[in-house]
Design an enzyme around this catalytic site. Structure first.
Site, PDB file in Angstrom:
ATOM      1  N   HIS A 283       0.827  -1.215   0.000  1.00  0.00           N
ATOM      2  CA  HIS A 283       0.000   0.000   0.000  1.00  0.00           C
ATOM      3  C   HIS A 283       0.864   1.270   0.000  1.00  0.00           C
ATOM      4  O   HIS A 283       0.503   2.277   0.614  1.00  0.00           O
ATOM      5  CB  HIS A 283      -0.952   0.016   1.197  1.00  0.00           C
ATOM      6  CG  HIS A 283      -1.911  -1.131   1.220  1.00  0.00           C
ATOM      7  ND1 HIS A 283      -3.088  -1.132   0.496  1.00  0.00           N
ATOM      8  CD2 HIS A 283      -1.859  -2.333   1.853  1.00  0.00           C
ATOM      9  CE1 HIS A 283      -3.726  -2.279   0.704  1.00  0.00           C
ATOM     10  NE2 HIS A 283      -3.000  -3.018   1.518  1.00  0.00           N
TER      11      HIS A 283
ATOM     12  N   ASN B 193      -9.949  -3.499   1.874  1.00  0.00           N
ATOM     13  CA  ASN B 193      -9.672  -3.314   0.456  1.00  0.00           C
ATOM     14  C   ASN B 193     -10.978  -3.028  -0.287  1.00  0.00           C
ATOM     15  O   ASN B 193     -12.047  -2.972   0.314  1.00  0.00           O
ATOM     16  CB  ASN B 193      -9.017  -4.568  -0.141  1.00  0.00           C
ATOM     17  CG  ASN B 193      -7.581  -4.749   0.299  1.00  0.00           C
ATOM     18  OD1 ASN B 193      -6.835  -3.787   0.450  1.00  0.00           O
ATOM     19  ND2 ASN B 193      -7.185  -6.000   0.510  1.00  0.00           N
TER      20      ASN B 193
ATOM     21  N   TYR C   4       0.373  -5.399  11.663  1.00  0.00           N
ATOM     22  CA  TYR C   4       0.164  -4.013  11.243  1.00  0.00           C
ATOM     23  C   TYR C   4       0.719  -3.021  12.256  1.00  0.00           C
ATOM     24  O   TYR C   4       1.402  -2.059  11.890  1.00  0.00           O
ATOM     25  CB  TYR C   4      -1.327  -3.753  10.973  1.00  0.00           C
ATOM     26  CG  TYR C   4      -1.699  -4.028   9.536  1.00  0.00           C
ATOM     27  CD1 TYR C   4      -1.508  -5.300   9.001  1.00  0.00           C
ATOM     28  CD2 TYR C   4      -2.208  -3.042   8.722  1.00  0.00           C
ATOM     29  CE1 TYR C   4      -1.825  -5.559   7.681  1.00  0.00           C
ATOM     30  CE2 TYR C   4      -2.535  -3.297   7.400  1.00  0.00           C
ATOM     31  CZ  TYR C   4      -2.336  -4.559   6.881  1.00  0.00           C
ATOM     32  OH  TYR C   4      -2.639  -4.805   5.576  1.00  0.00           O
TER      33      TYR C   4
END
Length: 501
Positions: free
Chosen positions: A59, A132, A342
């Site tokens: 990303h 997404n 993350y």
């Protein structure tokens, strides 16, 4: 030391310990939560998060804007989250769009999933839905994630994108088929970020005022209408404006044409989850809308561009571990892996105090015992105690926020093959339904053409094996799809169907 040319070398950890399970994470039962003790998962994800500095590993190319979320429908029957406590409640949001596989300088119109990450600044803390523009993903176990992303990046020898790498991985992982078909359709090249839906993708949980749990999926439905490029149109735009999606969003907001999405949810009870014909926590599957209809929740509007791209968009940090009271996790394996990876990626990329950066800061109360670390920019707790329990401060846990216990289906911890449990090994039904029911005749033609174009790049001595194995997956999804792709690739169908798998 003499070089070891043995092609059957043992797979080992970075410290040299051989291990057996590279693809399946240890869990409590075949559908239970993952175990922290599976250090192979940690090593793979922690190393993966540190492979590239300083841009995001995935990303990297993206844009974002601030806006407002407003509750329009009552869902208090499902969750006690304060943001949903009354119709008309609002909160500020930040939404970052992105492409997944490309570098920061790549084109906005590449065939790629699009990131759709929303940060809700609520009075109970920041809540991130990191998803997404697709409801499913390529893999269902987090140990597979770094391997998959490597195939979308650059060949280590040529430093070029490689059709061989991509299709070799997909052909050997039939669980990817559903997402591959979405990617290869025109949905893989959205016209702009404004003209696509967003999905939380994972299964989460809602907890109500009586501490009852249901499973939930999040859908952001664009009010601008779905609009996609065909492959030739996307190629043309790549040569005309590599930043087309970024420019489209900036121009729309600057002109007062504020883009909007309707947030909807799907809800599944714990009892329904136990009898659902597929694993409801499998990220490669969807919940059919006919069985679990969309329930409207609210409206998200983007109406403010950041005054500085780097300060806000580049430093925005999202993590599925950022939840609020009334919203919880599920045994979704990929979600459980992302809870770790993350936040770890953000600490590596931006520093341990990344949540003090304005775009990431909770605008309401924040109290904890974290101290020091790189780029500490607040008062660092001043002279308050940095430990708990203590006799001097007034920070203490509030037990009213305690989540209810979760009943597990097993007390056996082992490495379970992600594709061998009940409801886990059907990779073809939903992919076939997508082809037959969700795509128009022209969409199906475009899908086949896009697949043929992408697979035509496969070359070398392994070409026939990769092509034939992938064709077998297409045939199992839909015989007409398999025939059309085989014809486009000039492949003998009988030979393809006979390929061992």
């Amino acid at each position: 030391m003499e070089e070891n040319n043995n092609l059957n070398r043992k797979l080992t950890t970075a410290s040299g310990r051989p291990y057996a399970e590279h693809e399946n994470t240890q869990s409590v039962g075949s559908r239970g939560p993952l175990l922290l003790q599976d250090f192979i998962l940690h090593e793979k994800m922690a190393h993966f998060n540190r492979e590239r500095i300083p841009e995001r590993v995935v990303h990297a190319k993206g844009t974002g804007a601030y806006g407002t979320f407003k509750v329009t429908h009552d869902i208090t029957a499902y969750t006690k989250a304060k943001i949903f406590s009354a119709i008309g409640n609002t909160c500020k949001v930040f939404l970052r769009f992105s492409t997944v596989g490309g570098e920061k300088g790549s084109a906005d119109t590449e065939r790629d999933p699009r990131g759709f990450a929303v940060k809700f600044y609520t009075e109970d803390g920041n809540w991130d839905i990191v998803g997404n523009n697709t409801p499913v993903f390529f893999v269902k176990d987090p140990k597979k994630f770094s391997d998959f992303i490597h195939t979308q990046k650059r060949d280590p020898r040529t430093n070029l994108k490689s059709a061989n790498m991509m299709w070799d991985f997909w052909s050997l992982n039939p669980e990817s088929l559903h997402q591959v078909m979405i990617l290869m359709s025109d949905r893989g090249t959205p016209f702009s970020y404004r003209h696509m839906d967003g999905f939380g993708s994972h299964t989460y949980s809602f907890i109500d005022k009586d501490n009852q749990r249901v499973w939930v999926k999040f859908h952001f439905k664009t009010q601008q209408g779905i609009k996609n490029f065909t492959a030739p149109e996307a190629d043309q735009m790549r040569t005309t404006d590599m930043d087309h999606a970024q420019r489209d969003l900036v121009d729309a907001i600057d002109s007062g044409d504020f883009p909007k999405w309707t947030l909807k949810i799907q809800v599944m009870t714990e009892a329904e989850a136990k009898t659902f014909r597929w694993n409801p926590f499998d990220l490669t599957k969807v919940w059919p809308h006919a069985e679990f209809p969309l329930i409207e929740v609210g409206e998200l509007e983007l109406n403010e561009l950041p005054r500085n791209y780097f300060a806000h968009v580049e430093q925005a940090a999202f993590a599925p571990s950022n939840l609020i009271d009334g919203v919880g996790f599920s045994p979704d394996r990929m979600l459980q892996g992302r809870i770790l990876s993350y936040a770890d990626a953000q600490r590596h990329r931006l520093g341990v105090n990344f949540q003090q950066i304005p775009v990431n800061t909770c605008p309401f109360m924040v109290n904890n015992f974290h101290r020091d670390g790189q780029m500490r920019v607040d008062g660092n707790g001043e002279d308050h105690p940095n430990y708990y329990p203590n006799s001097y401060g007034d920070i203490a846990p509030d037990m009213s926020y305690k989540e209810p216990a979760q009943e597990l289906d097993s007390n056996v911890a082992d490495w379970y093959n992600r594709n061998e449990g009940p409801g886990d090994n059907d990779h073809y039904t939903q992919a076939g339904d997508l082809y037959r029911k969700a795509l128009s005749p022209q969409d199906r033609i475009n899908l086949v053409n896009n697949i043929v174009g992408a697979m035509s790049g496969i070359n070398g001595p392994k070409r026939d094996k990769i092509v034939n194995l992938q064709l077998c997956h297409f045939f199992r999804a839909d015989i007409q799809l398999g025939m059309a792709v085989a014809k486009g690739l000039n492949v003998d169908v009988e030979q393809a169907m006979a390929t061992p798998h």
